[in-house]
Design an enzyme around this catalytic site. Structure first.
Site, PDB file in Angstrom:
ATOM      1  N   ALA A 175      -2.737   0.619   6.147  1.00  0.00           N
ATOM      2  CA  ALA A 175      -4.096   0.559   6.688  1.00  0.00           C
ATOM      3  C   ALA A 175      -4.240   1.464   7.902  1.00  0.00           C
ATOM      4  CB  ALA A 175      -4.456  -0.875   7.046  1.00  0.00           C
ATOM      5  N   ASN A 190      -4.722   2.092  -1.866  1.00  0.00           N
ATOM      6  CA  ASN A 190      -5.171   0.702  -1.905  1.00  0.00           C
ATOM      7  C   ASN A 190      -5.958   0.364  -3.164  1.00  0.00           C
ATOM      8  OD1 ASN A 190      -7.609   2.010  -1.173  1.00  0.00           O
ATOM      9  ND2 ASN A 190      -8.314   0.211  -0.052  1.00  0.00           N
ATOM     10  N   ALA A 223       1.383   1.796  12.004  1.00  0.00           N
ATOM     11  CA  ALA A 223       1.623   3.058  11.306  1.00  0.00           C
ATOM     12  C   ALA A 223       1.870   2.788   9.826  1.00  0.00           C
ATOM     13  CB  ALA A 223       2.810   3.793  11.919  1.00  0.00           C
ATOM     14  N   ASN A 255       3.236   1.725  17.816  1.00  0.00           N
ATOM     15  CA  ASN A 255       3.862   1.008  16.714  1.00  0.00           C
ATOM     16  C   ASN A 255       5.263   0.582  17.115  1.00  0.00           C
ATOM     17  OD1 ASN A 255       3.679   0.160  13.839  1.00  0.00           O
ATOM     18  ND2 ASN A 255       5.446   1.511  13.632  1.00  0.00           N
ATOM     19  N   LYS A 289       0.802  -1.215   0.000  1.00  0.00           N
ATOM     20  CA  LYS A 289       0.000   0.000   0.000  1.00  0.00           C
ATOM     21  C   LYS A 289       0.842   1.276   0.000  1.00  0.00           C
ATOM     22  CE  LYS A 289      -3.997  -2.103   2.231  1.00  0.00           C
ATOM     23  NZ  LYS A 289      -4.955  -2.035   3.356  1.00  0.00           N
ATOM     24  N   GLU A 324      -6.037  13.246  -3.329  1.00  0.00           N
ATOM     25  CA  GLU A 324      -5.646  14.030  -2.154  1.00  0.00           C
ATOM     26  C   GLU A 324      -5.577  13.147  -0.918  1.00  0.00           C
ATOM     27  OE1 GLU A 324      -7.281  17.884   0.416  1.00  0.00           O
ATOM     28  OE2 GLU A 324      -8.081  17.464  -1.583  1.00  0.00           O
ATOM     29  N   ASP A 349      -9.411   2.631   2.202  1.00  0.00           N
ATOM     30  CA  ASP A 349      -9.439   1.845   3.442  1.00  0.00           C
ATOM     31  C   ASP A 349     -10.113   2.596   4.587  1.00  0.00           C
ATOM     32  OD1 ASP A 349      -8.330  -0.644   2.860  1.00  0.00           O
ATOM     33  OD2 ASP A 349      -6.277   0.065   3.105  1.00  0.00           O
TER      34      ASP A 349
END
Length: 270
Positions: free
Chosen positions: A145, A101, A142, A165, A80, A92, A117
């Protein structure tokens, strides 16, 4: 030769080809849903899984520009973010999130990327009656998704957001980008402890494999929390099972896809 499964689209010389770019592809759920929409809309198109090794991803994506019957693809784990520099144009939302995605191939071979997503995840929560405005949210991850979910939640007016994360620099980057767009949002960096939050979200791929560690400290969960997943397979990850055992309300990862698949179909030209 086995019979063609009932309701499987018939492929002709005019069939438009769509893909789902992933590695691996065993877990992907979108192709049957997109193919059903194609039949419902009388569109001569079919989506197939495209399992691409990361080291071959750039070359493969660039080759898609030359496939005249290729209209676009869904992009999922682990691509992604890797897809961004390979696109000629970004929406944007994709630019702000830092991940795409979906991609669409234009007639001249240019690739356009978008990010659905976050809106899909948010619509899934809303459909289930889970309100996010004013809520305190703990988000693990992070990556692509998690970025999309974070921006969608910020736009929906959450009260505060804690980012957890393993790579802190990625959390720092996400926090900085969020604050550029939503300067009044309270965003902090956290640990594996989700205490003090109302909505707990796993925005990572942890849980797809049985050997994966838990994305957070489940001993800190309380029955008042809602625990949500972005992982779709298995449907009930180890995190969700642990949350149910505590008495939390859980929200399945498949709801994100269910509520963005129509948007994906529109973007792909079905």
């Amino acid at each position: 030769m086995p019979d063609r499964p009932e309701n499987t689209p018939e492929v002709t010389g005019r069939t438009r080809v769509l893909g789902i770019l992933a590695h691996p592809t065993d877990h992907v759920k979108a192709p049957p849903k997109i193919n059903r929409i194609a039949r419902e809309r009388a569109s001569d198109a079919i989506m197939v899984p495209m399992n691409v090794a990361p080291e071959n991803f750039e070359g493969f994506v660039n080759s898609l520009r030359t496939v005249l019957s290729f209209d676009g693809a869904i992009v999922t784990v682990p691509f992604k973010q890797a897809i961004l520099p390979l696109c000629d144009e970004l929406s944007e939302q994709a630019a702000a999130v830092g991940a795409a995605n979906v991609i669409r191939r234009l007639a001249d071979g240019r690739l356009v990327g978008d990010q659905l997503d976050g809106v899909g995840f948010l619509r899934g929560l809303e459909h289930a009656g889970i309100q996010v405005a004013g809520r305190s949210v703990y988000l693990v991850g992070a990556g692509g998704a998690a970025n999309a979910v974070a921006f969608a939640l910020a736009q929906a007016g959450i009260g505060r957001l804690t980012l957890a994360n393993r790579s802190q620099h990625k959390s720092d980057e996400l926090r900085e980008r969020l604050l550029r767009h939503y300067p009044t949002l309270a965003v902090s960096l956290g640990t594996q402890d989700p205490s003090g939050h109302q909505l707990i979200i796993n925005g990572t791929s942890l849980g797809m494999q049985a050997t994966d560690p838990l994305p957070l400290d489940v001993t800190r969960l309380t029955p008042q929390m809602t625990v949500a997943e972005v992982v779709q397979e298995p449907e009930r990850t180890a995190l969700l099972v642990a949350a149910e055992n505590v008495g939390c309300r859980v929200h399945l990862g498949r709801h994100m896809l269910e509520h963005q698949v129509q948007l994906m179909a529109d973007f792909l030209g079905l």
